[in-house]
Design an enzyme around this catalytic site. Structure first.
Site, PDB file in Angstrom:
ATOM      1  N   PHE A  12       5.379   7.103  -2.130  1.00 12.51           N
ATOM      2  CA  PHE A  12       4.441   6.018  -2.374  1.00 12.51           C
ATOM      3  C   PHE A  12       4.140   5.978  -3.867  1.00 12.51           C
ATOM      4  CE2 PHE A  12       3.994   6.368   2.160  1.00 12.51           C
ATOM      5  CZ  PHE A  12       3.951   5.038   2.553  1.00 12.51           C
ATOM      6  N   ASN A  27      -0.598   2.803 -11.488  1.00 13.60           N
ATOM      7  CA  ASN A  27      -0.781   4.139 -10.916  1.00 13.60           C
ATOM      8  C   ASN A  27       0.510   4.940 -10.801  1.00 13.60           C
ATOM      9  OD1 ASN A  27      -3.576   3.995 -10.692  1.00 13.60           O
ATOM     10  ND2 ASN A  27      -3.433   2.910  -8.741  1.00 13.60           N
ATOM     11  N   TYR A  74       6.643  -2.635   3.138  1.00 13.80           N
ATOM     12  CA  TYR A  74       6.535  -2.873   1.695  1.00 13.80           C
ATOM     13  C   TYR A  74       7.803  -3.448   1.067  1.00 13.80           C
ATOM     14  CZ  TYR A  74       2.471   0.108   2.283  1.00 13.80           C
ATOM     15  OH  TYR A  74       1.281   0.630   2.701  1.00 13.80           O
ATOM     16  N   ASP A 110       7.149  -2.858 -11.659  1.00 13.35           N
ATOM     17  CA  ASP A 110       6.531  -4.175 -11.677  1.00 13.35           C
ATOM     18  C   ASP A 110       5.495  -4.223 -12.796  1.00 13.35           C
ATOM     19  OD1 ASP A 110       5.148  -2.250  -9.870  1.00 13.35           O
ATOM     20  OD2 ASP A 110       3.655  -3.840  -9.728  1.00 13.35           O
TER      21      ASP A 110
END
Length: 187
Positions: free
Chosen positions: A65, A113, A15, A92
């Site tokens: 995460f 989220n 990632y 982001d």
């Protein structure tokens, strides 16, 4: 006065270069600029450090995460007794193109989220957000696929430029001059 800066992203090399890690890119650049090495701290579920600007400021890159970022933020906020209004979350932002950076005080999660989980864990959306534009996917590409993909070279350069603009305003922001920073960034 900001006492905790959180950069959101997903852990692991798979990632590292994805758009969703713009918050990690920011926190890593901030730490490096101040000679701070972020270290893993299990009780805070992330990489942590501290820098001294106008006063000590804690840094956090959750390793939970994105969708579980609130676990790390709440753990650190509770330990250091930091109220939500003294937290800056860097993330982001799909609603702005690459190269755009904005400050927002309070508000909802806008479908993000990571923000959703932070709000749930803190019981409040009353924290500052530094929103780093990554743009929206073209055509029918799914949002999840887009944020978990690497940006083009030109988009990455634009995102990097946005991070630099934000870093240049950080001392002013940490001193509580939110409106002045908004005026500088929101042009």
């Amino acid at each position: 006065m900001v006492r905790l800066i959180v950069g959101l992203g997903n852990p692991g090399p798979a990632y590292d270069r994805t758009r969703h890690n713009a918050g990690f890119w920011f926190i890593d650049r901030l730490a490096a600029a101040h000679g701070c090495v972020l270290r893993e701290e299990s009780r805070f579920h992330g990489r942590v450090g501290a820098i001294n600007l106008t006063e000590p400021v804690h840094l956090l890159a959750p390793l939970t995460f994105m969708n579980r970022s609130g676990l790390a933020v709440a753990a650190m906020a509770r330990f250091y007794k930091i109220a939500p209004e003294h937290i800056l979350v860097v993330h982001d932002e799909l609603d702005f193109g690459p190269g755009v950076v904005r400050i927002k005080r309070d508000g909802g999660h806008g479908g993000h989220n990571g923000l959703r989980d932070i709000m749930a864990q803190l019981g409040s959306g009353g924290f500052l957000r530094l929103r780093i534009g990554i743009g929206r996917p073209a055509g029918s590409m799914a949002v999840a696929d887009y944020v978990l993909a690497a940006p083009s070279v030109s988009d990455r350069q634009a995102i990097s430029g946005a991070i630099e603009k934000a870093l240049a305003c950080l001392s002013e922001l940490l001193a509580g001059h939110v409106e002045q920073v908004m005026n500088r960034l929101h042009v």
